[in-house]
Design a protein around this motif. Sequence first.
Motif, PDB file in Angstrom:
ATOM      1  N   TRP A  62      18.130  73.683  51.021  1.00  0.00           N
ATOM      2  CA  TRP A  62      18.252  74.440  52.276  1.00  0.00           C
ATOM      3  C   TRP A  62      17.297  73.860  53.322  1.00  0.00           C
ATOM      4  N   THR A  79      17.804  70.495  55.548  1.00  0.00           N
ATOM      5  CA  THR A  79      18.545  70.467  56.807  1.00  0.00           C
ATOM      6  C   THR A  79      17.610  70.222  57.985  1.00  0.00           C
ATOM      7  N   THR A  80      16.369  70.692  57.910  1.00  0.00           N
ATOM      8  CA  THR A  80      15.420  70.450  59.004  1.00  0.00           C
ATOM      9  C   THR A  80      15.110  68.964  59.152  1.00  0.00           C
ATOM     10  N   GLY A 124      17.206  66.687  59.342  1.00  0.00           N
ATOM     11  CA  GLY A 124      18.207  66.096  60.211  1.00  0.00           C
ATOM     12  C   GLY A 124      17.862  66.202  61.687  1.00  0.00           C
ATOM     13  N   TYR A 125      16.818  66.967  62.008  1.00  0.00           N
ATOM     14  CA  TYR A 125      16.345  67.056  63.379  1.00  0.00           C
ATOM     15  C   TYR A 125      15.481  65.825  63.683  1.00  0.00           C
ATOM     16  N   TRP A 159      21.347  75.979  61.409  1.00  0.00           N
ATOM     17  CA  TRP A 159      22.116  75.045  62.228  1.00  0.00           C
ATOM     18  C   TRP A 159      21.859  73.615  61.787  1.00  0.00           C
ATOM     19  N   ASP A 160      22.947  72.895  61.524  1.00  0.00           N
ATOM     20  CA  ASP A 160      22.874  71.516  61.071  1.00  0.00           C
ATOM     21  C   ASP A 160      23.151  70.587  62.252  1.00  0.00           C
ATOM     22  N   GLN A 214      23.643  67.533  62.319  1.00  0.00           N
ATOM     23  CA  GLN A 214      24.604  66.485  62.007  1.00  0.00           C
ATOM     24  C   GLN A 214      26.038  66.937  62.247  1.00  0.00           C
ATOM     25  N   THR A 215      26.294  68.222  62.098  1.00  0.00           N
ATOM     26  CA  THR A 215      27.657  68.746  62.240  1.00  0.00           C
ATOM     27  C   THR A 215      27.794  69.766  63.358  1.00  0.00           C
ATOM     28  N   CYS A 265      26.729  76.046  61.582  1.00  0.00           N
ATOM     29  CA  CYS A 265      25.800  76.812  60.754  1.00  0.00           C
ATOM     30  C   CYS A 265      26.081  76.481  59.294  1.00  0.00           C
ATOM     31  N   LYS A 266      25.122  75.898  58.630  1.00  0.00           N
ATOM     32  CA  LYS A 266      25.295  75.416  57.261  1.00  0.00           C
ATOM     33  C   LYS A 266      24.803  76.436  56.260  1.00  0.00           C
TER      34      LYS A 266
END
Length: 310
Positions: A93, A96-97, A99-100, A299-300, A302-303, A306-307
């Motif tokens: 989980w 995902t951070t 990806g920022y 929030w992702d 990359q896409t 909301c993941k």
Amino acid sequence: MAFTSHLAIWVTFLFTISSFLSPCTATMRKLSALVQQQPLVLNYHKGPLLKGNLTVNIVWYGKFSPSQRSILVDFVQSLSSGQRTAQPSVSSWWQTTGGYKGGPSTPIVGNQILDETYSLGKALTDQKLVALAAKASKGQNAAINVVLTRADVTVDGFCSSRCGSHGSGIEGRKTGKLAYAWVGNPASQCPGQCAWPFHQPIYGPQTPPLVPPNGDVGIDGMVISLATVLAGAVTNPFENGYFQGSKDAPLEAVSACTGIFGKGAYPGYPGDVIRDKTTGVSYNAFGVRGRKYLLPAMWDPQTSTCKTLV
């Protein structure tokens, strides 16, 4: 020291749960189960993010039981547990951070302070929260000082507009700032607002609440809020990171995905999560030492969606 942002919690379903907004900046976890409109974009405002090794210092304000402290500390440790835990995991989980902008951050538990005598009283203002957070400061360049308040402590805006907050303004030795956060235990004051979906909401559809994975409605509710403020603090620590809308009331990494815990979420329904057939507890992530947690969608970048973990 300048106090900056609050993570305002909007306690509203689309036409059911009422909504609240803090007058300060960073947006807090929303307790409404709103269906997100697509696409959802959090703009990057060119400011620094918290990346790399990240120390999470904790101030325990009021007397928490050892088991309560263990649940929350294990959660923080689970953020960087990697492949050592079963999947889906808390660490997946948190990934995902990464990806920022700037790549991943690796939280580790740092200094812990027990303030069981309520040194600043049982009614806290924002200024007192900042003072408490400063107690945990060791001058680290990359750190978040987290104040966790017991269920009998009132905090300005708690329950009426927020379940926690994050901001900046603590002086560091090199950066001049350290990020901080606060989360309150809602067990006795507002479980319907800040412990949903483990408690029936005050407003909206009165569907049966989920069974909390660690057997403590207040503490499991705090995990959701803590997850929200930590993700917000890492991706928008100084009001110029990732957010949507005004910096005075932004949607951040998790608050932009309010009320979503699994696929198929809709107003009043958190989504399809995992339910233990033996104990009946609901969760969507495994942590260290066999822990189970329920974590909100994030929030992702990359896409631009909301993941969820499940």
